[in-house]
Design an enzyme around this catalytic site. Sequence first.
Site, PDB file in Angstrom:
ATOM      1  CG  ASP A  21      37.156  -7.961 -79.096  1.00 21.32           C
ATOM      2  OD1 ASP A  21      37.621  -7.010 -78.989  1.00 21.32           O
ATOM      3  OD2 ASP A  21      37.405  -9.210 -78.860  1.00 21.32           O
ATOM      4  CG  ASN A  23      40.774  -5.272 -77.461  1.00 23.73           C
ATOM      5  OD1 ASN A  23      39.787  -5.854 -77.644  1.00 23.73           O
ATOM      6  ND2 ASN A  23      41.161  -4.543 -76.387  1.00 23.73           N
ATOM      7  CG  ASP A  25      38.966  -7.916 -74.787  1.00 20.16           C
ATOM      8  OD1 ASP A  25      38.132  -7.783 -75.630  1.00 20.16           O
ATOM      9  OD2 ASP A  25      39.335  -6.914 -74.135  1.00 20.16           O
ATOM     10  CG  ASP A  29      36.714  -2.830 -78.024  1.00 27.21           C
ATOM     11  OD1 ASP A  29      36.361  -2.116 -79.086  1.00 27.21           O
ATOM     12  OD2 ASP A  29      37.591  -3.773 -78.183  1.00 27.21           O
ATOM     13  CG  ASP A 200      19.444   1.027 -64.104  1.00 31.61           C
ATOM     14  OD1 ASP A 200      19.323   0.447 -65.013  1.00 31.61           O
ATOM     15  OD2 ASP A 200      19.750   0.779 -62.861  1.00 31.61           O
ATOM     16  CD  GLU A 257      15.118   0.052 -66.135  1.00 35.45           C
ATOM     17  OE1 GLU A 257      15.334  -1.135 -66.660  1.00 35.45           O
ATOM     18  OE2 GLU A 257      15.988   0.189 -65.421  1.00 35.45           O
ATOM     19  CG  HIS A 330      20.246  -4.115 -71.323  1.00 38.06           C
ATOM     20  ND1 HIS A 330      19.584  -2.846 -71.613  1.00 38.06           N
ATOM     21  CD2 HIS A 330      20.718  -4.224 -70.138  1.00 38.06           C
ATOM     22  CE1 HIS A 330      19.496  -2.197 -70.521  1.00 38.06           C
ATOM     23  NE2 HIS A 330      20.055  -3.037 -69.652  1.00 38.06           N
TER      24      HIS A 330
HETATM   25  C1  NOJ Z   1      18.019  -2.169 -65.054  1.00 37.56           C
HETATM   26  C2  NOJ Z   1      19.032  -2.352 -66.085  1.00 37.56           C
HETATM   27  O1  NOJ Z   1      18.600  -2.403 -67.287  1.00 37.56           O
HETATM   28  C3  NOJ Z   1      19.455  -3.902 -65.714  1.00 37.56           C
HETATM   29  O2  NOJ Z   1      20.262  -4.386 -66.769  1.00 37.56           O
HETATM   30  C4  NOJ Z   1      19.962  -3.927 -64.210  1.00 37.56           C
HETATM   31  O3  NOJ Z   1      20.454  -5.122 -63.934  1.00 37.56           O
HETATM   32  C5  NOJ Z   1      19.168  -3.018 -63.304  1.00 37.56           C
HETATM   33  N1  NOJ Z   1      18.460  -1.994 -63.821  1.00 37.56           N
HETATM   34  C6  NOJ Z   1      19.881  -2.925 -62.180  1.00 37.56           C
HETATM   35  O4  NOJ Z   1      20.799  -1.642 -62.310  1.00 37.56           O
END
Ligand code: NOJ
Length: 585
Positions: A21, A23, A25, A29, A200, A257, A330
């Site tokens: 971060d 700034n 907040d 970023d 995604d 993915e 993530h």
């Molecule tokens: C896979 C993404 O990696 C995940 O973080 C997201 O919640 C779902 N697809 C829906 O977009």
Amino acid sequence: MQKAWWKEGTVYQIYPRSFLDSNADGNGDLKGIIQKLDYLQFLGVNIIWLCPVYKSPYYDNGYDISDYYKIMDGFGTMDDWEELLNEVHQRGMKLIMDLVVNHTSDEHPWFVASRSSLDNPYRNYYIWRKGQDNGREPNNWASEFGGSAWEYDPITGEYYLHLFSDRQPDLNWENKALRHDVYDMMTWWLKKGIDGFRMDVINLISKAEGLPDASGAKEGPYQWGRDYYRNGPRLHYFLREMHAKVLSKFDIMTVGETPGVNCEKAELLVGEDRHELSMVFLFELLELDYGDGDKWKIVPWKLIDFKRIISDWQDFLEGIGWNSLFLNNHDQPRAVSRFGDDHKFRVQSAKMLATMLHTLQGTPYIYQGEEIGMTNVKFPDISYYRDIDTLNFYKEAIAAGIKMEQVMDIIHARSRDNARTPMQWNNSEHAGFTAGKPWINLNPNYPEVNVEENLANPDSVFHYYRQLIKLRKEKAVLIYGDYRLLCPNDEHLYVYLRVPKLRRVPGCGKKKLAEIQKAEKDIFGNNSEEKILVILNFSAEVKCLNLSEDIRYQESQLLISNYSSTNFALEIEVRPFEASVYSLS
Ligand code: NOJ
């Protein structure tokens, strides 16, 4: 097998909200990322995958996009993004962006128009259906985030499909106008100079005709409709169209993915003559400890199955397509907590897992913090959690009468927030991530586990990653060499060879053989004799390994190990979470 920059590179995934971060907040970023590019360059990675930074109401941390052409205010401006791209390129690195086109946010202007009336021109950009006569949803599909996959919209009295949250309506890929809008948007970003996309849930874009009811034994009224929306009937058509209209025009990489894909299905997506994607993520491996395909049902995993899955993909795609090598992102728990030991052997096991990721065939992906051995977090109660999926699971589990303690144990092992706690840069307040109040708490282990400490300590996980990345760059056999599994039935040790050969297709003609031999010369040059032996101990105990006579150990040279002294012999004792890589010539 063709050479490619993205086969030779190492990817580093940035989750921008939790990186740095600039700034105060409390949220990471773009300027924060720019400040750390030298750090990434020092690590040696050369491809950055940026999770979504587009305009979004952020119900699912940016995977709910309301404007594909804008940067979210909290992350900075388009000028900041341009600066980031420029700074990345100046360092000889590449930048790939997240592409989220299975769904948008419900605040996207397409959806706002679509829901406004039955005959709006955008109606057909999404998937709308009438409810059933008995007052129920159009079908019984469960949302991936809990509850029904349908939401009733009073404006027009119909339901829309959302495979994720109700704030993420699914796009209707059957609609040509929508597809072309998506292709235009992709071209717009590619013309700005980005080097590819991580796509995604891209294998969810084609839904089975008629959207049939799903069967299954999931508790509650809704069932997984995955058979009807994963790898649907028109997936390959859509991807080839996207390839022809967009991807083929640029020198880029793409990674899909694609949950629910085995190696046979992967070949159809990444086969080099298929003109679809460069690679897909190997999720089959991460589903090993899911009960009935449900990540909230934890079942034990076995190394034999783990090796089998990796080996199937390595063998099946050899010479045909390319693998991606990753153990966390993530959405996943931290790899060292899941497949290693995040207490006594944290450092050794983090290094051991890293060794595997850099010595198999494929492109390694490092998720931020993995390079310093960051671990899962155990927040004391649900009020600390931010992830929509975790919060939904908590509500449903408590309502179903599961004891709080048990629910929290599952969350500790599985919550996506394990990966989303901020990067641990140093041991100052909030680990140097922010000078404000962080959007999610830090993992309390940051005074010991942080970048500053790792940089100062030559034996750290960070320096080991650096060495591995460097080693992989120096050894073509580690990138392109064929993979041969040894000791498949060993329950604790994972042992394999990489050999400077490209696999021959059985019965391939003279012409093909000549092509393969030429490619071998091109790739391995004069180093066509060097084999690499990798020995990994996945257990916290000493294990005995007997290698066969044909491994010519006398001429071995240790390339890297996570223990300081190593003796190589035909019969060796492999120490807890030991990893050793030898060159055999
Ligand atoms: C896979 C993404 O990696 C995940 O973080 C997201 O919640 C779902 N697809 C829906 O977009």
